[in-house]
Design a protein around this motif. Structure first.
Motif, PDB file in Angstrom:
ATOM      1  N   ARG A  18      33.450  31.751  36.034  1.00 21.56           N
ATOM      2  CA  ARG A  18      32.409  32.522  36.848  1.00 21.56           C
ATOM      3  C   ARG A  18      30.764  32.238  35.876  1.00 21.56           C
ATOM      4  O   ARG A  18      30.030  32.615  36.279  1.00 21.56           O
ATOM      5  CB  ARG A  18      32.689  34.351  36.830  1.00 21.56           C
ATOM      6  N   GLN A  90      32.774  38.624  42.610  1.00 20.89           N
ATOM      7  CA  GLN A  90      33.090  36.978  42.930  1.00 20.89           C
ATOM      8  C   GLN A  90      33.363  36.440  43.628  1.00 20.89           C
ATOM      9  O   GLN A  90      33.714  35.244  44.029  1.00 20.89           O
ATOM     10  CB  GLN A  90      34.715  37.325  41.639  1.00 20.89           C
ATOM     11  N   ALA A 122      29.199  38.334  38.865  1.00 20.39           N
ATOM     12  CA  ALA A 122      30.263  37.545  38.394  1.00 20.39           C
ATOM     13  C   ALA A 122      29.763  36.476  39.739  1.00 20.39           C
ATOM     14  O   ALA A 122      31.526  35.970  40.196  1.00 20.39           O
ATOM     15  CB  ALA A 122      31.287  38.325  38.541  1.00 20.39           C
ATOM     16  N   SER A 124      29.190  32.888  41.998  1.00 17.49           N
ATOM     17  CA  SER A 124      28.540  31.352  41.632  1.00 17.49           C
ATOM     18  C   SER A 124      28.175  30.874  42.654  1.00 17.49           C
ATOM     19  O   SER A 124      28.632  31.101  44.320  1.00 17.49           O
ATOM     20  CB  SER A 124      29.843  30.609  41.420  1.00 17.49           C
TER      21      SER A 124
END
Length: 520
Positions: A18, A90, A122, A124
């Motif tokens: 991550r 995420q 978390a 990206s």
């Protein structure tokens, strides 16, 4: 492992960790996108929210390609990413060819703030760009450099393309041909390589000779290379008289140059350093090698690279050698190498730095660049350049002996007079040309051919040819001290390029080594 496979492994690990900001630097946008899509197809990423933004399509779901909004602008994409990072853990957003992020500007700072927001939940950001990033962005994440396809990956591209077209057009290439084609195409983007192959297919067939045509395409693709000059090799430059040992050695190196060295610790042939008497065919040998090996010939002018500013010369040489690696396979000709690398008495240190840079490339490069360096004054070269292992071999090109002179005379007589000399005339010319270099013989026979052309229809008298040779004054007679000094050095310290001397039982014999025989 290919660079693509390594980059995919790095991307997988960065996504698993991550990392908030991942940059993929590549000039091949489609290939970089394939890298991301293969990562997204991993079953482990099935629940990972993924979106992609391009200028043409706006923001879309990476897997389904479904649009997320009607706003296709860069600010709109940034706002969408900020919303996802704030609300969905995420999340990963891919930005393709974003605004200029190479320095400290508003766009760079906006992406930096977005990366910090992603890091808090978390998420990206993946940036696909062919430009370097501002250092403030680099410190926030990790980077991947996706290089152009290497020979192994290019072979896979060629193999897949040929497989798709078998049965559509006749294809004569076997595996060896495809691997040679891959070597020729190393240094060009994958998409360009496919375009070249498609152009070949449009002829209606893929023939064996098409492999050699790839070298000419590559030359056009790169255009004017930094510090390199393309040298066209005329058909009559591909023949060299004499130098029997050198030619036999080159035949063996040619086989290695073409060989598939995968799975071995061997590297392609590095090159040869030719030293010796001026006018004896050293420069002509470079052209002959390129012509006979059917490889493009480039001339590297080291003296012309010397710049007035600190580091300029070294930068120019680095660019030229990098360009040579990209254009490989090729023959790289460095004429009179001592003029660019004679650095022992250089107070500026530029010469020594150039020597170090050139030797490092010569030692470490694994591209199929065969270097042919020539030198008339080898004493001025740095000793480290002459050490065994730099070049594959150091040959001394001496004045031709009688057998070599006979071969050279026949070669140039046929070229300029366009007939074969009689046996009697040939014997006279061989005797008269004692001490001649190959260039002296060529000059004399060129004059004969010129007179024959000006007096069209006139009969060529053998006496006229003999007179042309008798009136030629070679360098070995006008400057015998210099020639003797060169020959003395070369005979003791280099491999003779001509035919090896034949041993005979007549004359003084050297004492043999003592051998002790132990009896029972």
């Amino acid at each position: 492992m290919s660079n693509f496979a390594e980059s995919r492994a790095d991307l997988e690990s960065y996504i698993s960790a991550r990392v908030p900001l991942i940059s993929i630097r590549s000039i091949e946008q489609d290939r970089a996108l394939r890298l991301v899509r293969e990562m997204a197809a991993n079953p482990r990423r099935g629940n990972l929210p993924l979106w992609i933004y391009t200028r043409a399509t706006g923001t879309r779901d990476l897997r389904t390609n479904a649009p997320t909004s009607d706003d296709r602008s860069w600010p709109g994409a940034m706002d969408f990413a900020a919303t996802q990072f704030a609300n969905r853990p995420q999340s990963t957003v891919v930005f393709v060819d974003p605004d200029d992020l190479s320095d400290d500007n508003s766009a760079s700072r906006h992406v930096a703030e977005l990366a910090r927001l992603a890091d808090a939940n978390a998420g990206s950001i993946i940036l696909i760009t062919d430009n370097p990033l501002w250092s403030g962005l680099q410190r926030l994440g990790m980077s991947i450099t996706l290089s152009l396809p290497d020979a192994s990956e290019m072979y896979d591209v060629i193999h897949a393309f040929l497989t798709d077209h078998r049965g559509v057009v006749p294809i004569e290439w076997n595996e060896q041909d495809a691997r040679r084609a891959a070597e020729f195409l190393v240094g060009v983007p994958e998409g360009t390589a496919i375009n070249v192959l498609a152009t070949i297919v449009t002829k209606g067939s893929v023939q064996r000779d098409d492999v050699e045509h790839l070298a000419r395409f590559k030359d056009k693709h790169f255009g004017d290379l930094a510090g390199l000059e393309r040298v066209e090799v005329a058909p009559d430059s591909q023949q060299v008289g004499g130098m029997t040992s050198l030619r036999a050695w080159l035949d063996r190196k040619h086989q290695l140059m073409k060989s598939d060295l995968r799975g071995t610790k061997l590297r392609p042939p590095r090159g040869v350093l030719l030293v010796g008497v001026p006018g004896c065919g050293k420069s002509l040998s470079a052209k002959a090698i390129a012509g006979q090996w059917r490889l493009p010939l480039y001339r590297l002018d080291l003296a012309a690279m010397l710049g007035q500013y600190v580091g300029q010369s070294e930068g120019r040489l680095r660019e030229a050698l990098d360009a040579a690696d990209r254009i490989a396979p090729c023959v790289l000709w460095i004429d009179e190498i001592e003029k660019g690398l004679a650095g022992q008495n250089d107070s500026t240190g530029v010469g020594r730095r150039l020597v170090g840079q050139f030797l490092y490339w010569l030692q470490e490069s694994r591209s199929r660049v065969f270097v042919v360096a020539t030198s008339n004054d080898v004493r001025s070269l740095p000793p480290e350049l002459l050490r065994k292992g730099r070049f594959d071999e150091l040959f001394f090109v001496d004045l031709p002996d009688s057998d070599d002179r006979q071969e050279i005379i026949q070669l140039y007589y046929q070229r300029y007079v366009q007939r074969e000399p009689t046996a009697e005339l040939l014997d006279k010319l061989v005797g008269l040309s004692d001490g001649f270099a190959g260039s002296d013989i060529e000059s004399a026979l060129h004059d004969v051919g010129a007179e024959l052309h000006l007096n069209a229809g006139a009969e060529l008298r053998p006496e006229f040819v003999v007179e042309a040779f008798a009136n030629t004054m070679p360098l070995s007679r006008t400057n015998p001290e210099q020639i003797d000094e060169i020959r003395t050095w070369g005979r003791e310290r280099a491999v003779p390029a001509g035919r090896p001397p034949t041993s005979t039982m007549s004359g003084p014999q050297h004492a043999g080594r003592r051998v002790v025989v132990l009896s029972d």
